[in-house]
Design an enzyme around this catalytic site. Sequence first.
Site, PDB file in Angstrom:
ATOM      1  N   GLY A   1       0.215  -4.612  10.335  1.00  0.00           N
ATOM      2  CA  GLY A   1       1.508  -4.266   9.764  1.00  0.00           C
ATOM      3  C   GLY A   1       1.525  -2.790   9.445  1.00  0.00           C
ATOM      4  O   GLY A   1       0.510  -2.214   9.036  1.00  0.00           O
TER       5      GLY A   1
ATOM      6  N   ALA B   1      -0.796   0.682   6.187  1.00  0.00           N
ATOM      7  CA  ALA B   1      -1.111  -0.242   7.283  1.00  0.00           C
ATOM      8  C   ALA B   1      -2.105  -1.283   6.793  1.00  0.00           C
ATOM      9  O   ALA B   1      -2.893  -1.027   5.886  1.00  0.00           O
ATOM     10  CB  ALA B   1      -1.688   0.517   8.476  1.00  0.00           C
ATOM     11  N   ASP B   2      -2.046  -2.464   7.401  1.00  0.00           N
ATOM     12  CA  ASP B   2      -3.007  -3.507   7.103  1.00  0.00           C
ATOM     13  C   ASP B   2      -3.212  -4.358   8.351  1.00  0.00           C
ATOM     14  O   ASP B   2      -2.263  -4.631   9.081  1.00  0.00           O
ATOM     15  CB  ASP B   2      -2.546  -4.383   5.945  1.00  0.00           C
ATOM     16  CG  ASP B   2      -3.705  -5.151   5.344  1.00  0.00           C
ATOM     17  OD1 ASP B   2      -4.383  -4.600   4.459  1.00  0.00           O
ATOM     18  OD2 ASP B   2      -3.953  -6.289   5.776  1.00  0.00           O
ATOM     19  N   THR B   3      -4.462  -4.758   8.582  1.00  0.00           N
ATOM     20  CA  THR B   3      -4.828  -5.505   9.778  1.00  0.00           C
ATOM     21  C   THR B   3      -5.511  -6.818   9.403  1.00  0.00           C
ATOM     22  O   THR B   3      -6.333  -6.840   8.492  1.00  0.00           O
ATOM     23  CB  THR B   3      -5.794  -4.672  10.652  1.00  0.00           C
ATOM     24  OG1 THR B   3      -5.160  -3.436  10.990  1.00  0.00           O
ATOM     25  CG2 THR B   3      -6.179  -5.406  11.924  1.00  0.00           C
TER      26      THR B   3
ATOM     27  N   LYS C   1       0.827  -1.209   0.000  1.00  0.00           N
ATOM     28  CA  LYS C   1       0.000   0.000   0.000  1.00  0.00           C
ATOM     29  C   LYS C   1       0.864   1.264   0.000  1.00  0.00           C
ATOM     30  O   LYS C   1       0.628   2.194  -0.766  1.00  0.00           O
ATOM     31  CB  LYS C   1      -0.927   0.019   1.219  1.00  0.00           C
ATOM     32  CG  LYS C   1      -2.023  -1.013   1.163  1.00  0.00           C
ATOM     33  CD  LYS C   1      -2.840  -0.981   2.453  1.00  0.00           C
ATOM     34  CE  LYS C   1      -3.952  -2.004   2.444  1.00  0.00           C
ATOM     35  NZ  LYS C   1      -4.759  -1.963   3.684  1.00  0.00           N
TER      36      LYS C   1
END
Length: 188
Positions: free
Chosen positions: A106, A69-71, A51
Amino acid sequence: MRLVLASASPRRRELLKEICPEFDVIPARGEERADFSRSPGEIVSALAARKAEEIAALPVAYGAAVLGADTIVYFRGEVLGKPKDAADAGRMLSLLSGRTHEVFTGVALCMGGGTHTAFARTEVTFLPLKKDFIRAYVASGSPMDKAGAYGIQDGGLVEKISGSYSNVVGLPLELCGAMLKEFGIIPR
């Protein structure tokens, strides 16, 4: 240095404002494909980097530091991302009911041609959820854009957490703040 958040999430935007009052938002549009053979921390770090790098490559972001960010929710070896539909949301909530799972987020900072990644992990224990509660919660629409089909801020779901609350919302502020300070984006 100018900071760009590569996310359309209103929750991430609100959280980031707590540690950095000024930043731009340019949502990443790329597909969130992951290599599920990797560990949860590696998965979210790679997705966050993708991203951030997508937005950093745009002319409008030239010279800026880009934060991605990624969840994901991780339970018994299964990655629970955003639900595909209402039935999938109900399945996820039933699976998590009365049990403990992990939430991984992340974070990637892309600047000066390099990408720096890290991740946070939080344990979350759900209350036992009644079928009527799950049906009503899914019908509200709230779970549809959230990893694991829930928002911790919605209430009525979580018995306890061990670790960062903001990580479960979608942006671990402690980790983000340390990273932004380390690279001089916000003052130490």
